[in-house]
Design a protein around this motif. Structure first.
Motif, PDB file in Angstrom:
ATOM      1  N   VAL A  11      -2.666  -6.140  -0.857  1.00 16.88           N
ATOM      2  CA  VAL A  11      -3.770  -5.371  -0.268  1.00 16.88           C
ATOM      3  C   VAL A  11      -3.518  -5.142   1.218  1.00 16.88           C
ATOM      4  N   ALA A  12      -3.076  -6.189   1.912  1.00 14.16           N
ATOM      5  CA  ALA A  12      -2.806  -6.047   3.346  1.00 14.16           C
ATOM      6  C   ALA A  12      -1.712  -5.016   3.594  1.00 14.16           C
ATOM      7  N   TRP A  13      -0.633  -5.063   2.815  1.00 17.70           N
ATOM      8  CA  TRP A  13       0.444  -4.092   2.978  1.00 17.70           C
ATOM      9  C   TRP A  13      -0.026  -2.679   2.638  1.00 17.70           C
ATOM     10  N   ALA A  14      -0.837  -2.565   1.598  1.00 19.07           N
ATOM     11  CA  ALA A  14      -1.361  -1.241   1.246  1.00 19.07           C
ATOM     12  C   ALA A  14      -2.181  -0.665   2.396  1.00 19.07           C
ATOM     13  N   ALA A  15      -3.013  -1.479   3.003  1.00 20.13           N
ATOM     14  CA  ALA A  15      -3.820  -1.016   4.130  1.00 20.13           C
ATOM     15  C   ALA A  15      -2.948  -0.669   5.330  1.00 20.13           C
ATOM     16  N   ILE A  16      -1.932  -1.473   5.594  1.00 19.12           N
ATOM     17  CA  ILE A  16      -1.037  -1.213   6.726  1.00 19.12           C
ATOM     18  C   ILE A  16      -0.316   0.120   6.551  1.00 19.12           C
ATOM     19  N   VAL A  17       0.240   0.348   5.366  1.00 17.30           N
ATOM     20  CA  VAL A  17       0.973   1.595   5.127  1.00 17.30           C
ATOM     21  C   VAL A  17       0.026   2.791   5.118  1.00 17.30           C
ATOM     22  N   MET A  18      -1.183   2.620   4.556  1.00 11.65           N
ATOM     23  CA  MET A  18      -2.141   3.720   4.557  1.00 11.65           C
ATOM     24  C   MET A  18      -2.540   4.070   5.979  1.00 11.65           C
ATOM     25  N   ASN A  19      -2.710   3.076   6.823  1.00 10.84           N
ATOM     26  CA  ASN A  19      -2.991   3.338   8.234  1.00 10.84           C
ATOM     27  C   ASN A  19      -1.867   4.141   8.874  1.00 10.84           C
ATOM     28  N   ALA A  20      -0.638   3.830   8.517  1.00 16.93           N
ATOM     29  CA  ALA A  20       0.501   4.568   9.073  1.00 16.93           C
ATOM     30  C   ALA A  20       0.458   6.034   8.642  1.00 16.93           C
ATOM     31  N   PHE A  21       0.197   6.291   7.360  1.00 15.16           N
ATOM     32  CA  PHE A  21       0.120   7.673   6.895  1.00 15.16           C
ATOM     33  C   PHE A  21      -1.083   8.394   7.498  1.00 15.16           C
TER      34      PHE A  21
END
Length: 215
Positions: free
Chosen positions: A173-183
């Protein structure tokens, strides 16, 4: 591996990246003008022109999409449902105000079986009573990763998430949020446009007064 080409069609030099396979990518720019200037790939929207940084530096963008692929696999390995990951992507994009990512991930969530009601109330998920404890834990963690509150608040958010998520799920979940923030930031900085779509429900024509006025 599911393909979502309708939302993920790309133009220009980044077309070599099959971003349609990445549920976190947000390059929904089909039909948008592709204006090339000496400074790079530029799209004129609103008050000024912005460089489309994904097209200007496609190699770096490819690296980001590869990271998204890795995160996707980690989420699957951790047992996160696709609908839950899409809820995380939508919520992060709501917080950041990324129109393109919302265009992509709201539709993806609905296509995966999420209900329009839950998507509609997602900004107020804490008060809705429509989400499970596990979903609430994931949304709490995703919001904390996105907003980065004071460390004590982060500790509280993490503790709440850990009550319902495993270590692997927390990481995913943390990685998903981090990558979504990047996009989100990629599209916001580039000012990627949202492609307009025709209405699915015909608009009711205005009622015309056919009565003749009295003489």
């Amino acid at each position: 591996m599911e393909q979502h080409r309708e939302e993920m069609v790309m133009t220009g030099p980044v077309s070599a990246v099959d971003a349609s396979a990445d549920w976190m990518a947000a390059p929904a720019r089909a039909g948008a003008p592709d204006r090339q200037q000496p400074g790079g790939a530029v799209n004129a929207v609103g008050d000024g022109a912005r460089v489309w940084i994904d097209k200007q530096d496609p190699q770096t963008y490819r690296a980001l999409t590869e990271t998204a692929r890795s995160v996707r696999e980690a989420a699957r390995a951790a047992g996160l449902e696709r609908t839950l990951v899409e809820l995380v992507c939508v919520r992060v994009s709501q917080i950041n105000g990324c129109a393109v990512c919302l265009h992509v991930h709201v539709r993806a969530a609905l296509r995966q079986g999420e209900t329009a009601q839950r998507v509609a109330v997602l900004p107020a998920w804490r008060d809705s009573g429509l989400f499970t404890d596990r979903e609430r834990a994931a949304l709490t963690l995703a919001e904390s990763v996105t907003t980065l509150p004071h460390s004590r608040v982060q500790d509280q958010d993490y503790a709440e998430a850990a009550e319902h998520l495993t270590a692997a799920e927390i990481s995913a979940v943390a990685w998903a949020a981090i990558v979504m923030n990047a996009f989100n930031r990629l599209s916001i900085v580039s000012r990627h446009p949202v492609p307009p779509q025709p209405a699915t429900v015909p608009r009711t024509p205005p009622v015309q007064n056919t009565q003749k006025g009295s003489a």
